[in-house]
Design a protein around this motif. Structure first.
Motif, PDB file in Angstrom:
ATOM      1  N   LEU A 178       3.189   7.204   0.822  1.00  0.00           N
ATOM      2  CA  LEU A 178       3.301   7.294   2.276  1.00  0.00           C
ATOM      3  C   LEU A 178       4.411   8.250   2.686  1.00  0.00           C
ATOM      4  O   LEU A 178       4.281   8.975   3.671  1.00  0.00           O
ATOM      5  CB  LEU A 178       3.555   5.904   2.868  1.00  0.00           C
ATOM      6  CG  LEU A 178       2.445   4.861   2.693  1.00  0.00           C
ATOM      7  CD1 LEU A 178       2.826   3.565   3.373  1.00  0.00           C
ATOM      8  CD2 LEU A 178       1.131   5.385   3.253  1.00  0.00           C
TER       9      LEU A 178
ATOM     10  N   ASP B  96       2.469   0.043   5.755  1.00  0.00           N
ATOM     11  CA  ASP B  96       2.912  -0.419   4.446  1.00  0.00           C
ATOM     12  C   ASP B  96       3.038  -1.934   4.502  1.00  0.00           C
ATOM     13  O   ASP B  96       3.949  -2.468   5.128  1.00  0.00           O
ATOM     14  CB  ASP B  96       4.254   0.218   4.090  1.00  0.00           C
ATOM     15  CG  ASP B  96       4.664  -0.033   2.642  1.00  0.00           C
ATOM     16  OD1 ASP B  96       3.998  -0.853   1.980  1.00  0.00           O
ATOM     17  OD2 ASP B  96       5.647   0.585   2.188  1.00  0.00           O
TER      18      ASP B  96
ATOM     19  N   PHE C 183       9.534   2.980   2.538  1.00  0.00           N
ATOM     20  CA  PHE C 183       8.076   3.004   2.431  1.00  0.00           C
ATOM     21  C   PHE C 183       7.629   3.402   1.027  1.00  0.00           C
ATOM     22  O   PHE C 183       8.416   3.889   0.217  1.00  0.00           O
ATOM     23  CB  PHE C 183       7.495   3.992   3.453  1.00  0.00           C
ATOM     24  CG  PHE C 183       7.414   3.462   4.856  1.00  0.00           C
ATOM     25  CD1 PHE C 183       6.198   3.200   5.449  1.00  0.00           C
ATOM     26  CD2 PHE C 183       8.568   3.225   5.594  1.00  0.00           C
ATOM     27  CE1 PHE C 183       6.114   2.716   6.739  1.00  0.00           C
ATOM     28  CE2 PHE C 183       8.508   2.748   6.882  1.00  0.00           C
ATOM     29  CZ  PHE C 183       7.267   2.482   7.462  1.00  0.00           C
ATOM     30  N   ASP C 184       6.354   3.196   0.780  1.00  0.00           N
ATOM     31  CA  ASP C 184       5.742   3.582  -0.489  1.00  0.00           C
ATOM     32  C   ASP C 184       5.888   5.089  -0.712  1.00  0.00           C
ATOM     33  O   ASP C 184       5.889   5.869   0.258  1.00  0.00           O
ATOM     34  CB  ASP C 184       4.258   3.183  -0.463  1.00  0.00           C
ATOM     35  CG  ASP C 184       3.517   3.619  -1.718  1.00  0.00           C
ATOM     36  OD1 ASP C 184       3.697   2.979  -2.763  1.00  0.00           O
ATOM     37  OD2 ASP C 184       2.768   4.623  -1.633  1.00  0.00           O
TER      38      ASP C 184
ATOM     39  N   SER D  73      -1.225  -0.072   1.209  1.00  0.00           N
ATOM     40  CA  SER D  73      -0.573   1.045   1.891  1.00  0.00           C
ATOM     41  C   SER D  73      -1.654   1.967   2.438  1.00  0.00           C
ATOM     42  O   SER D  73      -2.558   2.369   1.702  1.00  0.00           O
ATOM     43  CB  SER D  73       0.340   1.821   0.933  1.00  0.00           C
ATOM     44  OG  SER D  73       1.371   0.986   0.435  1.00  0.00           O
TER      45      SER D  73
END
Length: 526
Positions: free
Chosen positions: A312, A470, A308-309, A481
């Motif tokens: 996040l 995301d 994930f980002d 996101s």
């Protein structure tokens, strides 16, 4: 106490990979058929090099285990297959009961191994006006895995996320030449287009397992994968261990009410969020005398939600900590009945251990003498064909692109498996209309455009009405996101629309509403 009972009941019903689940005996239920069938008990085997040939069968009369009326949800595991069937003489092969090769005038037969995302998406779209279909699996239903964590704590009932395979492909229940077998595949004879299977047993039938063969025109292997343990000692034996906590010492209470989750991917994070939400909202209110003993720990070797980002990931970390989840960084070295040992020597006592570190090829997949992709999956080309044999295809978690295709092995995700199933069934329907459904008939036939996967994004719930969305197509790409309540609403809405049937969508919506108003159901039945 109730937490231990609820957790154990939920995890057993959901089929998570925790301890005794891996060792429980497979069971199945059947309806008495009005016809007799013959199933062999294989007594001898002859070894030829690295292959084992099945031979000499004894015929037995018994109730038809391919009855269409199977309703029970079995606890199971794919047995480690230790034989690959080599070509035998026609006389020897004719001794095995089962489905023989299709005859002129009959529809070509497609055999599907598995009832996961890939298999069920393929079954759903298969044109049964062209093909007869046979599905072989030790599980007679599909599980909607994105909502599986919710079943462990009573947010959802397990039946709300499981769909009988006969509802996904009605021909399995209505067509006279289509069947569902509650069995595991134990061997493949690619030369003669036959698979050898072993029926699931509940101990009420003769001791020797029932083994039979099914001939195919086209074979689709979608047998899934099994949990990765990385060779750590004790994982399968001790990953699930609970005891009653009445009348024991304070330290023992703390240990038995310590829930440890190994693996910080979406599955581990979602379960941690669900469990902490359950503890904060329900357990502490109903069982206040043990609330100070309950603890949830999530152990990850690197960062949680690594795909994930970054923003996040940080949001999820902060939210889980606020929800009472203790985050630890470490690598598990050993698993014992009452504690785990990390690589730095740290002992972590536990009462409940959930292992969610990803999946790898099963023993059955490893046993097949087929080309393998990096990681040990069955190697396929750009059209999901197994290039070394005719009329064999593989998809889902058990398949990966061969190195010579120049494509990376795709992650073991539900959306990957579903997209592969959708692609392959379109190929089958197209070649079937061109009389390519028969064995060996599509060798020189064009299969159309190769399979191309486009990632649609990732979502994960972190508990307490919060989630992550995301929408980037890759880890390094740019995209949208989101985190928070809006993301949670998107997460629930998206999965509600993706549940297989309207019946289950109704079940899920009602379960969510009931949980919101009355709290989670912590009753234990059975």
């Amino acid at each position: 106490m109730a937490l231990a009972r609820v957790a154990r009941s939920g995890l057993r019903r959901s089929g998570w990979t925790v301890g005794n689940y891996m060792s429980e005996r497979n069971t199945f239920s059947e309806r008495v058929s009005d016809r007799k069938s013959f199933v062999p008990s294989l007594e001898e085997s002859k070894v030829h090099g690295n292959l084992t040939c099945l031979s000499t069968a004894k015929r037995l009369n018994h109730m038809s285990f391919w009855s269409r009326g199977i309703r029970m949800t079995p606890h199971y595991q794919f047995p480690s297959a230790n034989r690959l069937v080599e070509s035998e003489s026609e006389q020897d092969r004719s001794r095995y009961p089962g489905l023989e090769a299709t005859k002129p005038g009959e529809k070509p037969r497609v055999v599907v191994l598995g009832t996961g995302w890939a298999a069920c998406r393929f079954l759903k779209g298969l044109d049964t006006r062209i093909y007869d279909v046979v599905c072989i699996s030790p599980r007679n239903h599909m599980v909607f895995t994105p909502l599986l964590a919710s079943t462990c704590v009573g947010t959802l009932e397990f039946r709300s996320v499981s769909e009988p395979v006969s509802r996904i492909q009605s021909a399995l229940a209505t067509s006279p030449n289509s069947y569902f077998y509650l069995a595991s595949c134990i061997g493949l004879d690619a030369t003669n287009h036959e698979v050898y299977c072993e029926a699931m047993s509940n101990g009420g039938l003769p001791h020797e397992p029932y083994q039979f063969k099914v001939a195919y025109d086209k074979l689709v292997i979608a047998a899934g994968a099994e949990p990765l343990t990385f060779g750590i000692k004790g994982v399968k034996e001790n990953a699930y261990f609970l005891r009653e906590i009445l009348g024991i010492l304070e330290e023992e209470k703390k240990r038995l009410l310590h829930c440890v989750i190994i693996g910080g991917g979406p599955t581990g994070v979602e379960f941690s969020g669900e469990l902490s939400d359950f503890i904060m909202r329900d357990v502490q209110e109903r069982y206040s005398h043990v609330k100070d003993y309950i603890k949830v720990t999530l152990i990850e070797a690197n960062e949680i939600l690594s795909s994930f980002d970054v923003g996040l990931r940080q949001y999820a970390t902060n939210h889980l900590k606020k929800s009472g989840v203790h985050l630890m960084r470490g690598v598990v070295k050993e698993v014992h009945p009452q504690k785990i040992i990390l690589s730095d020597g740290t002992d972590v006592p536990y009462g409940l251990l959930v292992w969610s570190t990803g999946v790898g090829p099963s023993g059955f997949i490893k046993s097949l003498n087929l080309p393998k992709s990096p990681g040990g999956r069955i190697g396929v080309d750009q059209w999901l064909r197994v290039p070394s044999v005719e009329d064999v295809f593989a998809l889902g978690d058990c398949a990966g692109f061969l190195e010579q295709t120049g494509k990376p092995v795709l992650p073991a995700l539900a959306q990957v498996a579903e997209r592969q199933g959708k692609y392959l069934v379109e190929v089958f329907n197209r070649i079937g209309k061109q009389d390519g459904g028969r064995a060996f008939s599509a060798k020189d036939m064009s299969l159309g455009d190769p399979f191309v996967y486009k990632h649609l994004g990732s979502m994960a719930s972190v508990g307490r009405y919060k989630a992550l969305v995301d929408l980037r197509q890759s880890k390094d790409a740019q995209g949208i996101s989101l985190a928070g309540f809006v993301s949670w609403f998107i997460w629930r809405s998206a999965y509600l629309t993706r549940v297989v049937s309207w019946r289950n969508r109704f079940y899920v919506a009602v379960n969510w509403a009931t949980t919101l108003v009355f709290g989670r159901d912590d009753s234990r039945i059975g």
